[in-house]
Design an enzyme around this catalytic site. Sequence first.
Site, PDB file in Angstrom:
ATOM      1  N   HIS A  29       0.861  -1.184   0.000  1.00 29.40           N
ATOM      2  CA  HIS A  29       0.000   0.000   0.000  1.00 29.40           C
ATOM      3  C   HIS A  29       0.900   1.237   0.000  1.00 29.40           C
ATOM      4  O   HIS A  29       1.900   1.284   0.696  1.00 29.40           O
ATOM      5  CB  HIS A  29      -0.916  -0.020   1.230  1.00 29.40           C
ATOM      6  CG  HIS A  29      -1.869   1.139   1.231  1.00 29.40           C
ATOM      7  ND1 HIS A  29      -2.753   1.374   0.185  1.00 29.40           N
ATOM      8  CD2 HIS A  29      -2.072   2.154   2.115  1.00 29.40           C
ATOM      9  CE1 HIS A  29      -3.442   2.468   0.441  1.00 29.40           C
ATOM     10  NE2 HIS A  29      -3.051   2.964   1.599  1.00 29.40           N
ATOM     11  N   HIS A  41      -2.668   9.214   1.201  1.00 22.21           N
ATOM     12  CA  HIS A  41      -2.726   8.005   0.381  1.00 22.21           C
ATOM     13  C   HIS A  41      -4.129   7.802  -0.161  1.00 22.21           C
ATOM     14  O   HIS A  41      -5.094   8.399   0.324  1.00 22.21           O
ATOM     15  CB  HIS A  41      -2.241   6.786   1.176  1.00 22.21           C
ATOM     16  CG  HIS A  41      -2.973   6.552   2.460  1.00 22.21           C
ATOM     17  ND1 HIS A  41      -3.576   5.367   2.771  1.00 22.21           N
ATOM     18  CD2 HIS A  41      -3.201   7.376   3.519  1.00 22.21           C
ATOM     19  CE1 HIS A  41      -4.146   5.459   3.968  1.00 22.21           C
ATOM     20  NE2 HIS A  41      -3.926   6.667   4.442  1.00 22.21           N
ATOM     21  N   CYS A 149      -3.580   2.804  -5.388  1.00 23.74           N
ATOM     22  CA  CYS A 149      -2.778   3.631  -4.474  1.00 23.74           C
ATOM     23  C   CYS A 149      -1.385   3.927  -5.018  1.00 23.74           C
ATOM     24  O   CYS A 149      -0.825   4.995  -4.782  1.00 23.74           O
ATOM     25  CB  CYS A 149      -2.686   2.948  -3.107  1.00 23.74           C
ATOM     26  SG  CYS A 149      -2.014   1.264  -3.170  1.00 23.74           S
TER      27      CYS A 149
END
Length: 228
Positions: A29, A41, A149
């Site tokens: 991530h 994010h 992401c």
Amino acid sequence: MDLFSQRIKRSELKEGDHVYTWRKQMYNHHGIFIGQDKIIHFVNPKIDGKLGLSASSSVMKTPACPISYCGTEKVAGGGVRMTCIDCFIRNGSLYRYKYQAQRAFVRVKLIRGGTCTTKMSDPPEEVIHRATYLHENGYEEYSLRNNNCEDFALYCKTGLVSIDISHQGRSSQVNRLLPTKVKDGYRKLTKPFKTDLGIRTDVEKVRVEMLASYVANLKLKKSNILMK
Ligand SMILES: [Zn+2]
């Protein structure tokens, strides 16, 4: 020391860094460190949104973070979050995405993907400006294949957008998983390398203030083509 390790300590963080953390050893991530304790994010509102850190969430599975800015989502469903480092890494570690990586480095890293590019990063002020602008004004819809992401962080770092709406995905961790028509295993392994941002020629720089209208235009063009 492992030369290929990209793991960093918090004290090594620099403003504008593209960082990532492993989730369940399965995927990474990504986010942009903007200074102090803050990481911006992009999450999938359908998955991470439900686990959200916001106190108003009724399906919250994790205790709300006591830090005031953490988990704030200014645009409902927009998916761009500002969180503290602890909430970003959860129980994992912090890694720094590598820019201007040597081709050999990228090849080694291809096995897992999503950790480096040969492309150069823009100056940190520009990176932080893009991330905070998108946090405040919203961003495109989440798509694992085309806009995830890693794509968000790569855009913040480089300002690059693909001129082909159906091929926005700049994320190497996804590209490596895409089905390939080539049966040959070697070609399969090198395929993601061809999608490296530093090599792609179908990208152009778009100012963050113009991003929404630029993408809307691409979508319009595509639907016009389909209607013909
Ligand atoms: Zn937090």
